[in-house]
Design a protein around this motif. Structure first.
Motif, PDB file in Angstrom:
ATOM      1  N   ALA A   1      -9.874   8.127   0.014  1.00 18.20           N
ATOM      2  CA  ALA A   1     -11.286   8.389   0.267  1.00 18.20           C
ATOM      3  C   ALA A   1     -11.451   9.561   1.225  1.00 18.20           C
ATOM      4  N   ARG A   2     -10.663   9.571   2.252  1.00 11.62           N
ATOM      5  CA  ARG A   2     -10.784  10.655   3.225  1.00 11.62           C
ATOM      6  C   ARG A   2     -10.434  11.991   2.587  1.00 11.62           C
ATOM      7  N   LEU A   3      -9.409  11.975   1.761  1.00  8.38           N
ATOM      8  CA  LEU A   3      -9.042  13.214   1.081  1.00  8.38           C
ATOM      9  C   LEU A   3     -10.170  13.694   0.191  1.00  8.38           C
ATOM     10  N   HIS A   4     -10.931  12.748  -0.332  1.00 12.71           N
ATOM     11  CA  HIS A   4     -12.060  13.117  -1.179  1.00 12.71           C
ATOM     12  C   HIS A   4     -13.323  13.364  -0.382  1.00 12.71           C
ATOM     13  N   GLY A   5     -13.208  13.220   0.915  1.00  9.41           N
ATOM     14  CA  GLY A   5     -14.366  13.452   1.753  1.00  9.41           C
ATOM     15  C   GLY A   5     -15.318  12.286   1.821  1.00  9.41           C
ATOM     16  N   ARG A   6     -14.847  11.084   1.471  1.00  7.75           N
ATOM     17  CA  ARG A   6     -15.685   9.903   1.602  1.00  7.75           C
ATOM     18  C   ARG A   6     -15.256   9.151   2.851  1.00  7.75           C
ATOM     19  N   ARG A   7     -16.046   8.139   3.210  1.00 10.76           N
ATOM     20  CA  ARG A   7     -15.632   7.302   4.332  1.00 10.76           C
ATOM     21  C   ARG A   7     -14.557   6.313   3.880  1.00 10.76           C
ATOM     22  N   GLY A   8     -14.814   5.731   2.745  1.00  9.09           N
ATOM     23  CA  GLY A   8     -13.850   4.776   2.223  1.00  9.09           C
ATOM     24  C   GLY A   8     -14.000   3.412   2.842  1.00  9.09           C
ATOM     25  N   PRO A   9     -13.422   2.401   2.219  1.00  6.43           N
ATOM     26  CA  PRO A   9     -13.493   1.039   2.755  1.00  6.43           C
ATOM     27  C   PRO A   9     -12.557   0.887   3.938  1.00  6.43           C
ATOM     28  N   THR A  10     -12.688  -0.232   4.583  1.00  5.05           N
ATOM     29  CA  THR A  10     -11.775  -0.512   5.685  1.00  5.05           C
ATOM     30  C   THR A  10     -10.372  -0.759   5.138  1.00  5.05           C
ATOM     31  N   VAL A  11      -9.363  -0.591   5.974  1.00  4.68           N
ATOM     32  CA  VAL A  11      -8.001  -0.788   5.504  1.00  4.68           C
ATOM     33  C   VAL A  11      -7.738  -2.249   5.169  1.00  4.68           C
ATOM     34  N   PHE A  12      -8.597  -3.119   5.643  1.00  3.50           N
ATOM     35  CA  PHE A  12      -8.402  -4.539   5.337  1.00  3.50           C
ATOM     36  C   PHE A  12      -9.164  -4.973   4.098  1.00  3.50           C
ATOM     37  N   GLN A  13      -9.730  -3.971   3.401  1.00  4.00           N
ATOM     38  CA  GLN A  13     -10.566  -4.302   2.249  1.00  4.00           C
ATOM     39  C   GLN A  13      -9.851  -5.189   1.239  1.00  4.00           C
ATOM     40  N   ASN A  14      -8.552  -4.942   1.011  1.00  2.42           N
ATOM     41  CA  ASN A  14      -7.826  -5.714   0.005  1.00  2.42           C
ATOM     42  C   ASN A  14      -7.721  -7.182   0.373  1.00  2.42           C
ATOM     43  N   TYR A  15      -7.574  -7.462   1.700  1.00  2.02           N
ATOM     44  CA  TYR A  15      -7.559  -8.873   2.113  1.00  2.02           C
ATOM     45  C   TYR A  15      -8.885  -9.510   1.737  1.00  2.02           C
ATOM     46  N   ILE A  16      -9.934  -8.764   2.055  1.00  2.00           N
ATOM     47  CA  ILE A  16     -11.271  -9.302   1.781  1.00  2.00           C
ATOM     48  C   ILE A  16     -11.452  -9.564   0.299  1.00  2.00           C
ATOM     49  N   ASP A  17     -11.014  -8.586  -0.483  1.00  2.00           N
ATOM     50  CA  ASP A  17     -11.133  -8.742  -1.938  1.00  2.00           C
ATOM     51  C   ASP A  17     -10.400  -9.976  -2.423  1.00  2.00           C
ATOM     52  N   LEU A  18      -9.192 -10.130  -1.912  1.00  2.00           N
ATOM     53  CA  LEU A  18      -8.370 -11.254  -2.361  1.00  2.00           C
ATOM     54  C   LEU A  18      -9.047 -12.580  -2.041  1.00  2.00           C
ATOM     55  N   ILE A  19      -9.518 -12.678  -0.802  1.00  2.00           N
ATOM     56  CA  ILE A  19     -10.165 -13.925  -0.405  1.00  2.00           C
ATOM     57  C   ILE A  19     -11.411 -14.171  -1.249  1.00  2.00           C
ATOM     58  N   LYS A  20     -12.132 -13.105  -1.475  1.00  2.00           N
ATOM     59  CA  LYS A  20     -13.339 -13.241  -2.301  1.00  2.00           C
ATOM     60  C   LYS A  20     -12.985 -13.780  -3.681  1.00  2.00           C
ATOM     61  N   LEU A  21     -11.947 -13.228  -4.259  1.00  2.00           N
ATOM     62  CA  LEU A  21     -11.556 -13.660  -5.606  1.00  2.00           C
ATOM     63  C   LEU A  21     -11.117 -15.114  -5.627  1.00  2.00           C
TER      64      LEU A  21
END
Lengths: 301, 121, 1056
Positions: free
Chosen positions: A31-51
């Motif tokens: 995301a940063r390379l693309h000039g976006r803010r991007g999600p938090t680095v813990f986003q995948n944990y959150i995703d997993l728990i959500k699923l």
């Protein structure tokens, strides 16, 4: 025997945590390379728990149901077969005398499971992705095999443990420097293996939804997700063992795998994408030629 | 010797006829000439100049000094016998050939070889 | 015993009295005719029987008119004269019966007179001892033939007759010239008398010219190239009944006379004649027949070719310096050739008359309806083409064995001709056995053809018996008895289930018989064949109903001939059973409805392989040791012969340059047979290859180059076939390429020639049977239920066939070599073996091939079982029970072996030890652990590991505990719509289009096209070249003279 299983579980949990984290970091960096803010680095944990917390899971059939298990099994298997830290009771895992060939074939297990599940979903797009994946696999495996076979012959072994111990004694003993061309071929192949950017047509998020997991959701997806993370970590470790001299302690393992990870992520961030046949052709030309330099050197020796 | 040469010539002439002529009847004529040549050749094989017939006549039996015929003067009788057979066979073949030609003519109203080249390759 | 003169006299009397008897009516004439024939036949039969039992030992000499030879004419009946007379009268009787039954167009009595004259003339020709008398009988025969040839409705027979008359006259001119000149210069007409006066040293000058003239006259009658255009025209134009007696009987009389005259004249150059004219005739006719459209002319070419071969054989017999056993062999070869040709060819000509079609293309589907006709036609064609166990095969085998080794090129050329013969005969068979709407009525009586075939079968049996008697080859009587039992199955053609049970019974009995067999290479393969055969034959029952009643007999025949291969103790018996296997499998493959072309290609390739093997074996024989055992010491030629023999095995394994038959043959063969073809039959190539590498290839430096080359072939096969498989759309063709690719791995293992390599090869052999048998059997069941083998038409069958899917999935996992099933151990062994030898490039290609293989593995699973289920298959049931049982048994096996590889490795270990290859670097500890010097592999651990990991995953899943909701197959995320039909969203066609774009230069069928080009090139050439026979009488006559000039020229120049 039983404590081995316990250690194995530990490795799996640790590997999962690490793998999810790496995934998050990757998303952030990209995301940063693309000039976006991007999600938090813990986003995948959150995703997993959500699923995991989803109430219902939609199933399309038996194979659809079994596929995530296969995927997870593949991920666990690969992670547990490669020695993360050699000569460590816990972290050398289940590695054994002939594990290199086993790992090569076991890696397919998870992919096969995922592909079958995708096909059973009845969605044409999800079946399309495995065919792309398999074609691309036929592409990158050639340089990868060149480097693996080259190393096996050069060190006279098919054991990852032996391969690692042969690289001890200073950074210059690493295969990366001993056999630089093999290593280059291997790392290029690795990009394909991770479906990193020039070779990302398999998942191809824009065109075909999200590839094999198109029809997957909730619990099933969480398993796919977990399997994929574990698998990723397993492969980083494999490459570390093959080219970067393995690791003698956990920190070294972290540093080295992270370095490989960063290599992949940075390349991912800056490249456009190949079509399947372009990718295949690419893999069969440049990395093969590069790899063959060392290969022939070993052959002659 | 002259018989020998002549019969060979006849055979060759007959052969020439069979090889070159396009008319069925002419080919048969060639074959007949060839036959004749051979028959002549056979006869010439047994021929002895100034010889006698190989017949022991009653008369010669009673003549004291020539109970047997002069053997060197006898013409070999076997070729003559052979020729008779050969002639008969030759006639039979010619008859057969001609009857075939008659039927061929009745089919195509032609006795030219060029009209009979259906069977080939 | 009857005085031979009486035979001639009675026949002559009968012939001429028919002219009078015809006033008493048709029936009376026929009665006289048949009485005469019966008398003659029984007379010659009694003489021949006397010779056969040894009651008569010396030739019977008869003086005519009481004059002793050389003054009087005399007859002499020797052994072969008597036998031949029996054949001539038999065929003559059959031809007459056939003709009378069909109705003679010309006035019947005349035809009967001619027929009697013909038989009389030829008998006299065989019996006479006098050169001039010979001429007379030749003329009687010829005139009768002229007449008979002309007597056909078809007016083209007149043309043929006229050509025959002219050329025949020229021929008899030479015979007569020769006879009388012999009298002039030899002083006698009696054959024995002249013979005693001639010594070979007298040859040169006049005697030479006379002998050449005389023999040349006979050579014309023997229809030798280039002076045989008239003969072909007769075959094409005359009445088939007449042709049958001419080709089946009379010409053989001329042949006997020719051989006998050459012997009496002590003609020293008979072998040269055979080599120049006989061989040329043989080769030229076999090739000219390729593009022949008229069936009678095609058989004519074949007859002419056989005569050429006979003249060649006579050359060797009389002038080839053969002695002792060689001479006996050659004599037997000649006798068998004559008998084979007489009975098969006359049957074929009868059949051409029964069908009354001339154009080959119109013969399409002739054999479909009539069982009996099919049997007769097939038997004759098979025997003519030299298929075992028919007499033509034994003839060819004796012939090849008897040829002296310095004439190896003759062996090669003759076998080349044999391949050409198979090409056109089975092109014909392909047409006749294919499906067609045409309706055929049999016009005439089938009795003569049946009688001929019965005799042919009896003779085949006898000749096989004589072969084993003379060569002293050991052959298991049990095996032969069981093969005989296949005939019983044949008889029970009406009940499929009975056939099935009987087949299983025979195989079980065989297994019971050989249960204590010693486990060496032979024993290993024996068990492999029988156990595998039993399992796979079990699955055939449901699908067998689609195929001909001869499916089971042939199946058992081919399995048992594989047993014969494994039991063989000599190369030659291996060859015999090899051919049996090839032919029987050809006949089975041919039963597939679209397999006509494919089976033809298979047969031709097999024939090339088989004959290459035979010529290789020929090189191994030496002196009295005509039947080399496997251990016979390596000789000078052994590298060449090893390569030749290896060709056969490579072709059966269908590796890279000779793979072209595999796709179609596997794809179109009967579904019940494909598993056996792939799982067992192609493995006989493996068996042979191991045998060759171990026993024939001398282990020297240049053999290692050969072995490396083999390994490279194997690796490239594995790679490219795996790639091709991904682009096939027919399920059986995918598996076909897959089979070939897997066999490539086995070849690598063999080429390694190390203990690890052999272990890998043997392990993979069994393993391939397990998983490929499983896959093919499952596919057979699927095709049986769905009625299609086209992949894009399937899909979603997992919902209908869960058991099959499970088994299939396990088969695919094994195929892909993914642990923990049995496939991986084979891969591991092979890779270790390659590492041990440091064959890096081979290793690279082999491993890469296994990666490429994943593509088609996935394709199979996806397109058959996954994706969308079509509406028309909603009611499809699980595969039939026998198939399901076999699937589960094989799936169980792959699991068991996966956990415990020792189930196979115990056996393969013994084999490797018995081969003397138990080198260091490979150990095998306990039941699960295989150790090489590079590492070890523990199957048990891997299985537990995988199952453990799976259990962990499953437990985790149930811990999460989400509610699972099953949805319909069309309920997918499809851009907000519900798709209309399964077809519209099933991704099943051309799965790897992207890959194909990447590899398009590599996947064009280069090999197939080049084979096709070569074949078409030859075919086009011979199609053009046969215009040599212009149909113009003058040209024909001219060629006679040119040939004579040529002979004189080469004698004059002393080229010989």
């Amino acid at each position: 025997m039983w404590y081995k299983i316990l250690y194995g579980l530990l490795v799996v949990v640790g590997g999962l945590a690490y793998g999810l984290l790496l995934g998050g970091i990757s998303r952030k960096i990209t995301a940063r390379l693309h000039g976006r803010r991007g999600p938090t680095v813990f986003q995948n944990y959150i995703d997993l728990i959500k699923l995991i917390r989803k109430k219902t899971a939609i199933s399309h059939g038996t194979m659809f149901f079994l596929a995530p298990m296969f995927r997870l099994l593949g991920g666990i298997g690969v992670l547990l077969l490669v020695p993360i830290v050699t000569k460590s009771a816990i972290l050398s895992n289940f590695s054994f005398g002939g594990d290199l060939i086993v790992v090569l074939y076991f890696m397919v297990f998870g992919c096969l499971g995922m592909a079958l599940g995708a096909a059973d979903s009845g969605h044409p797009h999800s079946a399309l992705a495995p065919t792309r994946g398999l074609a691309q696999m036929a592409g990158y495996e050639l340089p990868f095999l060149i480097s693996v076979i080259g190393l096996a012959i050069a060190h006279n072994t098919v054991s990852l443990g032996t391969l690692v111990s042969a690289q001890q004694g200073g950074i210059l003993h690493w295969n990366l420097f001993q056999y630089p061309f093999l290593s280059i071929a291997g790392f290029i192949a690795m990009l394909g293996m991770y479906m990193a950017y020039p070779f990302s047509v398999v998942m191809a998020p824009q065109e075909i939804a999200v590839g094999p997991p198109t029809e997957y959701s909730s619990t099933f997806l969480s398993f796919m997700f977990t399997g994929r993370s574990l698998f990723g970590v397993g492969k980083y470790v494999l490459f570390m063992d093959l080219f970067l001299g393995g690791a003698t302690n956990l920190l070294e393992a972290f540093v080295k795998t992270f370095a490989i990870f960063l290599f992949v992520v940075f390349i991912t961030g800056v490249f456009p994408r190949y079509r399947t046949e372009q990718a295949v052709k690419f893999f069969w030309t440049y990395p093969v030629v590069i790899g063959l330099i060392d290969f022939i050197r070993i052959f002659i020796k | 010797m002259i018989f020998f040469g002549a019969s060979l010539l006849l055979i060759l002439i007959g052969l020439y006829g069979a090889l070159v002529k396009r008319n069925l009847i002419k080919i048969i004529i060639g074959l007949s000439i060839m036959d004749t040549g051979i028959n002549m050749l056979i006869i010439s094989l047994g021929f002895v100049k100034g010889g006698t017939a190989p017949i022991i006549s009653l008369k010669s039996l009673f003549q004291k000094n020539s109970l047997l015929v002069d053997v060197s003067k006898i013409v070999d009788p076997l070729p003559q016998a052979l020729v008779l057979t050969a002639i008969v066979i030759g006639v039979a073949v010619t008859a057969m050939a001609l009857s075939v030609v008659i039927r061929m003519y009745s089919v195509k109203k032609s006795i030219e070889i060029d009209d009979f080249k259906e069977l080939k390759w | 015993m009857v005085n031979p003169v009486v035979i001639i006299a009675i026949t002559l009397m009968a012939a001429f009295s028919i002219g009078i008897f015809q006033f008493f009516g048709k029936k009376f004439v026929r009665g006289v005719f048949w009485l005469t024939i019966l008398f003659d036949f029984s007379a010659v039969l009694s003489i021949a029987y006397g010779f056969l039992t040894g009651k008569i030992t010396k030739p019977i000499m008869v003086k005519i008119g009481g004059f002793p030879p050389p003054i009087g004419i005399n007859l002499s009946v020797d052994r072969f004269g008597a036998y031949l007379a029996v054949v001539i009268f038999f065929i003559g009787a059959m031809a007459a019966y056939h003709w009378l039954n069909k109705g003679i167009d010309d006035p019947e009595p005349k035809a009967l007179v001619l027929m009697l004259l013909l038989l009389l003339g030829s008998t006299g020709m065989i019996f006479t001892q006098d050169f001039f008398n010979l001429f007379v009988f030749i003329e009687i025969t010829s005139i009768a033939s002229y007449g008979l040839v002309a007597s056909n409705v078809d007016w083209s027979s007149l043309e043929a007759s006229f050509k025959y008359i002219v050329i025949g006259s020229i021929s008899s001119t030479f015979v007569l010239l020769g006879a009388v000149l012999l009298y002039k210069f030899g002083g006698s007409l009696n054959m024995l008398d002249i013979s005693s006066k001639i010594t070979p040293s007298r040859y040169g000058g006049v005697l030479m010219i006379i002998a050449i003239m005389f023999l040349f006259g006979l050579l014309i009658e023997l229809e030798l190239f280039p002076m045989n255009g008239w003969a072909l025209d007769i075959y094409q134009g005359a009445n088939p009944a007449v042709v049958a007696i001419l080709a089946g009987g009379i010409v053989k009389g001329f042949y006997l006379v020719f051989v006998r005259s050459a012997i009496y004249l002590k003609f020293p150059y008979i072998l040269k004649i055979g080599l120049i004219f006989g061989l040329t005739t043989y080769l030229v006719s076999q090739f000219f027949a390729w593009k022949q459209k008229d069936i009678r002319r095609l058989f004519g070419y074949s007859s002419v070719g056989q005569l050429g071969l006979l003249v060649l054989a006579a050359g060797f017999y009389v002038g080839g310096g053969l002695q002792g056993i060689d001479k006996t062999y050659m004599l037997l070869a000649i006798v068998f050739f004559v008998l084979n040709h007489s009975f098969s060819k006359s049957t074929l000509f009868f059949i051409t008359d029964l069908i009354e079609e001339k154009d080959i293309e119109k013969w399409k589907g002739v054999l479909k309806g009539n069982k009996l006709l099919k049997t007769l036609f097939s038997t004759s064609v098979l025997s003519m083409a030299g298929a075992p166990p028919f007499i033509g095969f034994w003839a060819k085998l004796f012939f090849v064995l008897a040829i002296p080794k310095q004439y190896f090129y003759v062996v090669v050329l003759v076998l080349l001709g044999a391949v050409a013969e198979i090409i056109y005969y089975f092109n014909l068979y392909r047409i006749t056995s294919s499906d067609s709407e045409n309706c055929f009525e049999i016009k005439g009586s089938i009795v003569p053809a049946s009688m001929n075939t019965l005799v042919l079968l009896g003779l085949s049996f006898l000749s096989g018996y004589y072969f084993f008697l003379y060569t002293r080859i050991s052959v298991s009587t049990n095996l032969l008895i069981m093969m005989g039992a296949a005939i019983i199955i044949y008889i029970f053609g009406f009940s499929r289930i009975f056939q099935w049970v009987l087949s299983l019974g025979i195989l079980s009995y065989a297994l019971y018989l050989f249960k204590n067999i010693n486990i060496n290479l032979q024993g290993f393969f024996l068990l492999f064949i029988l156990v595998g055969g039993l399992i796979l034959v079990f699955a055939t029952y449901p699908v067998s109903k689609k195929y001909s009643w001869s499916f089971y007999p042939l199946l058992i025949f081919s399995v048992l001939s594989m047993v014969g291969i494994a039991l063989a103790k000599e190369w030659i018996s291996l060859f015999i059973f090899w051919e049996l296997m090839s032919w029987s499998s050809y006949l089975i493959i041919n039963q597939g409805s679209k397999a006509k072309k494919a089976s033809w290609v298979y047969l031709v390739m097999s024939a090339i392989g088989g004959y290459a093997m035979l010529s290789g074996i020929k090189l191994l024989t030496s002196g009295p040791n005509l039947v080399p055992g496997f251990n016979s010491t390596a000789m000078r030629y052994s590298t060449l012969s090893a390569i030749l023999i290896f060709t056969a095995f490579l072709i059966k394994m269908a590796t890279a340059p000779v793979h072209i038959w595999a796709r179609e043959a596997y794809g179109e063969s009967p579904d019940g047979f494909t598993p056996i073809l792939s799982g067992i039959l192609s493995k006989m190539g493996v068996f042979g290859a191991i045998l060759t590498v171990v026993y024939l290839l001398p282990h020297t430096a240049h053999s290692s180059v050969i072995l490396y080359g083999l390994a490279l072939f194997g690796a490239l096969t594995a790679l490219f076939m795996a790639l091709f498989a991904a682009f096939q759309e027919n399920v059986k063709k995918v598996l076909a390429y897959s089979s070939v690719s897997q066999v490539g791995y086995i070849l690598i293992g063999i080429a390694l020639a190390s203990s690890l390599g052999y272990s890998a090869a043997l392990y993979h052999t069994v393993n391939h049977l397990i998983f490929k048998g499983l896959l093919f059997v499952a596919v057979a069941g699927i095709i049986y239920r769905t009625g299609t083998s086209y992949l894009p038409e399937m899909g979603g069958l997992i919902r209908r066939m869960p058991v099959t899917f499970l088994a299939f999935l396990m088969g695919i996992i094994t195929l892909a070599g993914i642990p923990p099933l049995s496939g991986f151990a084979g891969k591991w062994l092979l890779y270790s073996a390659l590492l041990e030898k440091k064959w890096m490039f081979i290793l690279l290609i082999a491993m890469f091939a296994s990666i490429v293989a994943f593509m088609y593995c996935y394709k199979l699973l996806h397109t058959i079982f996954l994706g969308q289920l079509r509406d028309k298959y909603i009611k499809v049931k699980e595969v039939p029970l026998p198939i399901a049982i076999v699937e589960l048994v094989l799936a169980g096996l792959t699991m068991a072996v996966g956990i415990k590889p020792s189930l196979i490795l115990d056996f393969s270990d013994k084999v490797v030890k018995s081969l003397g290859f138990y080198g260091p670097g490979y150990a095998y500890q306990g039941a699960h652990r295989i150790v090489s010097k590079f590492g070890y592999w523990n199957a048990y651990f891997m299985a537990v590991f995988a199952i453990g990991a799976f259990i962990i995953a499953l437990v985790l899943f149930f811990l999460v505990k989400a509610k699972i909701r099953k949805v319909g197959q069309l309920d997918i995320g499809y851009s907000g719509e519900v798709p209309d039909s399964p077809e519209s969203v099933h991704f099943g066609y051309d799965l790897y289009a992207h890959m194909r774009r990447a590899v398009s230069p590599f996947i064009s069928p280069i090999m197939e096209n080049s084979y096709k080009k070569v074949y078409n090139g030859i075919a086009a050439f011979v199609d053009y070249a046969r215009r040599f026979y212009t149909g113009d009488l003058n040209t024909y006559a001219m060629w006679v003279i040119i040939t004579l000039s040529f002979i004189f020229y080469i004698f004059y120049k002393g080229v010989f």
